[in-house]
Design a protein around this motif. Structure first.
Motif, PDB file in Angstrom:
ATOM      1  N   ASN A   1     -38.649 -49.061 -69.408  1.00 51.60           N
ATOM      2  CA  ASN A   1     -39.853 -49.277 -70.194  1.00 51.60           C
ATOM      3  C   ASN A   1     -39.691 -48.679 -71.575  1.00 51.60           C
ATOM      4  O   ASN A   1     -39.090 -47.602 -71.735  1.00 51.60           O
ATOM      5  CB  ASN A   1     -41.070 -48.659 -69.496  1.00 51.60           C
ATOM      6  CG  ASN A   1     -41.332 -49.285 -68.137  1.00 51.60           C
ATOM      7  OD1 ASN A   1     -41.265 -50.505 -67.993  1.00 51.60           O
ATOM      8  ND2 ASN A   1     -41.635 -48.458 -67.150  1.00 51.60           N
ATOM      9  N   ALA A   2     -40.210 -49.370 -72.556  1.00 51.63           N
ATOM     10  CA  ALA A   2     -40.059 -48.935 -73.945  1.00 51.63           C
ATOM     11  C   ALA A   2     -40.578 -47.512 -74.139  1.00 51.63           C
ATOM     12  O   ALA A   2     -41.648 -47.155 -73.661  1.00 51.63           O
ATOM     13  CB  ALA A   2     -40.813 -49.890 -74.862  1.00 51.63           C
ATOM     14  N   GLY A   3     -39.797 -46.720 -74.855  1.00 52.54           N
ATOM     15  CA  GLY A   3     -40.222 -45.367 -75.203  1.00 52.54           C
ATOM     16  C   GLY A   3     -40.025 -44.324 -74.133  1.00 52.54           C
ATOM     17  O   GLY A   3     -40.431 -43.175 -74.316  1.00 52.54           O
ATOM     18  N   THR A   4     -39.429 -44.679 -72.998  1.00 57.23           N
ATOM     19  CA  THR A   4     -39.267 -43.721 -71.899  1.00 57.23           C
ATOM     20  C   THR A   4     -37.791 -43.432 -71.659  1.00 57.23           C
ATOM     21  O   THR A   4     -36.925 -44.267 -71.935  1.00 57.23           O
ATOM     22  CB  THR A   4     -39.870 -44.263 -70.594  1.00 57.23           C
ATOM     23  OG1 THR A   4     -39.170 -45.447 -70.182  1.00 57.23           O
ATOM     24  CG2 THR A   4     -41.346 -44.594 -70.782  1.00 57.23           C
ATOM     25  N   HIS A   5     -37.533 -42.249 -71.135  1.00 55.60           N
ATOM     26  CA  HIS A   5     -36.160 -41.957 -70.717  1.00 55.60           C
ATOM     27  C   HIS A   5     -35.968 -42.407 -69.280  1.00 55.60           C
ATOM     28  O   HIS A   5     -36.920 -42.734 -68.565  1.00 55.60           O
ATOM     29  CB  HIS A   5     -35.843 -40.464 -70.886  1.00 55.60           C
ATOM     30  CG  HIS A   5     -36.686 -39.533 -70.076  1.00 55.60           C
ATOM     31  ND1 HIS A   5     -36.615 -39.450 -68.696  1.00 55.60           N
ATOM     32  CD2 HIS A   5     -37.633 -38.614 -70.455  1.00 55.60           C
ATOM     33  CE1 HIS A   5     -37.449 -38.532 -68.254  1.00 55.60           C
ATOM     34  NE2 HIS A   5     -38.090 -38.015 -69.290  1.00 55.60           N
ATOM     35  N   LEU A   6     -34.728 -42.440 -68.863  1.00 56.40           N
ATOM     36  CA  LEU A   6     -34.390 -42.874 -67.511  1.00 56.40           C
ATOM     37  C   LEU A   6     -35.069 -41.975 -66.485  1.00 56.40           C
ATOM     38  O   LEU A   6     -35.080 -40.751 -66.633  1.00 56.40           O
ATOM     39  CB  LEU A   6     -32.871 -42.823 -67.344  1.00 56.40           C
ATOM     40  CG  LEU A   6     -32.285 -43.308 -66.024  1.00 56.40           C
ATOM     41  CD1 LEU A   6     -32.576 -44.788 -65.821  1.00 56.40           C
ATOM     42  CD2 LEU A   6     -30.773 -43.063 -66.003  1.00 56.40           C
ATOM     43  N   HIS A   7     -35.619 -42.584 -65.451  1.00 57.58           N
ATOM     44  CA  HIS A   7     -36.285 -41.787 -64.415  1.00 57.58           C
ATOM     45  C   HIS A   7     -35.230 -41.034 -63.604  1.00 57.58           C
ATOM     46  O   HIS A   7     -34.194 -41.607 -63.245  1.00 57.58           O
ATOM     47  CB  HIS A   7     -37.096 -42.691 -63.490  1.00 57.58           C
ATOM     48  CG  HIS A   7     -38.067 -41.944 -62.638  1.00 57.58           C
ATOM     49  ND1 HIS A   7     -37.690 -41.244 -61.508  1.00 57.58           N
ATOM     50  CD2 HIS A   7     -39.407 -41.765 -62.760  1.00 57.58           C
ATOM     51  CE1 HIS A   7     -38.745 -40.678 -60.959  1.00 57.58           C
ATOM     52  NE2 HIS A   7     -39.803 -40.973 -61.701  1.00 57.58           N
ATOM     53  N   PRO A   8     -35.465 -39.752 -63.305  1.00 56.80           N
ATOM     54  CA  PRO A   8     -34.488 -38.969 -62.537  1.00 56.80           C
ATOM     55  C   PRO A   8     -34.095 -39.607 -61.207  1.00 56.80           C
ATOM     56  O   PRO A   8     -32.936 -39.541 -60.801  1.00 56.80           O
ATOM     57  CB  PRO A   8     -35.196 -37.627 -62.320  1.00 56.80           C
ATOM     58  CG  PRO A   8     -36.112 -37.503 -63.489  1.00 56.80           C
ATOM     59  CD  PRO A   8     -36.579 -38.906 -63.770  1.00 56.80           C
ATOM     60  N   ALA A   9     -35.064 -40.239 -60.531  1.00 56.23           N
ATOM     61  CA  ALA A   9     -34.745 -40.875 -59.248  1.00 56.23           C
ATOM     62  C   ALA A   9     -33.761 -42.016 -59.427  1.00 56.23           C
ATOM     63  O   ALA A   9     -32.873 -42.235 -58.589  1.00 56.23           O
ATOM     64  CB  ALA A   9     -36.025 -41.379 -58.576  1.00 56.23           C
ATOM     65  N   SER A  10     -33.893 -42.745 -60.527  1.00 58.74           N
ATOM     66  CA  SER A  10     -32.952 -43.836 -60.811  1.00 58.74           C
ATOM     67  C   SER A  10     -31.567 -43.286 -61.087  1.00 58.74           C
ATOM     68  O   SER A  10     -30.563 -43.827 -60.618  1.00 58.74           O
ATOM     69  CB  SER A  10     -33.439 -44.656 -62.013  1.00 58.74           C
ATOM     70  OG  SER A  10     -34.678 -45.287 -61.734  1.00 58.74           O
ATOM     71  N   LEU A  11     -31.518 -42.202 -61.865  1.00 51.48           N
ATOM     72  CA  LEU A  11     -30.227 -41.586 -62.164  1.00 51.48           C
ATOM     73  C   LEU A  11     -29.599 -41.022 -60.894  1.00 51.48           C
ATOM     74  O   LEU A  11     -28.382 -41.125 -60.695  1.00 51.48           O
ATOM     75  CB  LEU A  11     -30.406 -40.491 -63.215  1.00 51.48           C
ATOM     76  CG  LEU A  11     -29.116 -39.811 -63.702  1.00 51.48           C
ATOM     77  CD1 LEU A  11     -28.125 -40.836 -64.240  1.00 51.48           C
ATOM     78  CD2 LEU A  11     -29.431 -38.763 -64.767  1.00 51.48           C
ATOM     79  N   MET A  12     -30.406 -40.451 -60.026  1.00 53.87           N
ATOM     80  CA  MET A  12     -29.901 -39.924 -58.760  1.00 53.87           C
ATOM     81  C   MET A  12     -29.246 -41.031 -57.934  1.00 53.87           C
ATOM     82  O   MET A  12     -28.153 -40.845 -57.385  1.00 53.87           O
ATOM     83  CB  MET A  12     -31.048 -39.293 -57.968  1.00 53.87           C
ATOM     84  CG  MET A  12     -30.656 -38.787 -56.590  1.00 53.87           C
ATOM     85  SD  MET A  12     -29.822 -37.189 -56.651  1.00 53.87           S
ATOM     86  CE  MET A  12     -31.239 -36.112 -56.928  1.00 53.87           C
ATOM     87  N   ARG A  13     -29.898 -42.177 -57.857  1.00 56.22           N
ATOM     88  CA  ARG A  13     -29.333 -43.290 -57.097  1.00 56.22           C
ATOM     89  C   ARG A  13     -27.998 -43.741 -57.690  1.00 56.22           C
ATOM     90  O   ARG A  13     -27.047 -44.036 -56.954  1.00 56.22           O
ATOM     91  CB  ARG A  13     -30.330 -44.464 -57.062  1.00 56.22           C
ATOM     92  CG  ARG A  13     -31.505 -44.256 -56.120  1.00 56.22           C
ATOM     93  CD  ARG A  13     -32.274 -45.545 -55.903  1.00 56.22           C
ATOM     94  NE  ARG A  13     -32.891 -46.018 -57.133  1.00 56.22           N
ATOM     95  CZ  ARG A  13     -34.107 -45.660 -57.526  1.00 56.22           C
ATOM     96  NH1 ARG A  13     -34.836 -44.820 -56.801  1.00 56.22           N
ATOM     97  NH2 ARG A  13     -34.619 -46.149 -58.638  1.00 56.22           N
TER      98      ARG A  13
END
Length: 202
Positions: free
Chosen positions: A131-143
């Motif tokens: 989503n515009a203006g947001t950083h990567l969600h930690p859960a997504s990075l964890m996966r």
């Protein structure tokens, strides 16, 4: 289980045999340090091993013991390029990034080809979200790290043990952004004797 053992010690469970307590796992045995270093080398030197984002994030875990949530929220102003090299603010004292990790980090953020983020991306985040203006969600990075075979907590433990065995607690605490008491406990786990470090520097 603790209550049952208390009853047993008091003689109230004479016919009950309880299993021996299991020792807490020593964090140094979570991952073989050589295996972790081999994975870090692969991600550092082989472009086809993963995306630039995933290679950079993985190496920050494997080599610098960074937590997932902290990596996901890193911003472009955390990078400092100086004559002496590229530094990343992970703690109070910016840490000098080893090559070629420095090139991976300075290549961030990578443009997103999907969603509104592709046209409205906020360039302040190193790891941009969908989503515009947001950083990567930690859960997504964890996966994504799990897909590379990286278990974040165990990998951080291994990295912390290495840092604790090679670097005085006050130094690596400041560099990787952990409390000095935590760094000291990790140093004690490794059996490192840094007690006289401060005096030796005077």
């Amino acid at each position: 289980m603790a209550f049952l053992r208390w009853l047993s010690r008091g003689g109230h469970l004479t016919d009950c045999r309880l299993p021996e307590p299991t020792r807490q796992k020593d964090p140094r045995h979570d991952i073989d340090p050589e295996d972790q270093l081999a994975l870090a080398r692969q991600l550092l030197h082989y472009p086809d091993s993963a995306s630039i984002e995933d290679r950079a994030a993985a190496c920050l875990i494997l080599l610098y013991a960074q937590p997932i949530a902290k990596i996901a929220a890193l911003a472009t102003n955390d990078i400092k390029v100086r004559d002496t090299g590229t530094y990343l603010a992970l703690g109070p004292e910016p840490v000098l990034l080893i090559p070629p990790l420095d090139d991976l980090v300075t290549a961030l953020p990578v443009a997103k080809p999907f969603g509104t983020a592709s046209t409205l991306a906020d360039a302040r985040w190193l790891f941009t979200g969908k989503n515009a203006g947001t950083h990567l969600h930690p859960a997504s990075l964890m996966r994504r790290m799990n897909q590379l075979g990286i278990v974040a907590r165990a990998s951080r433990n291994t990295a912390l043990l290495h840092l604790a065995s090679t670097t005085p607690p006050a130094v690596f605490a400041s560099l990787v952004g952990i409390h000095i008491n935590t760094a000291t406990r990790w140093a004690e786990l490794t059996g490192s004797a840094w007690n006289n470090y401060a005096a030796a520097r005077r």
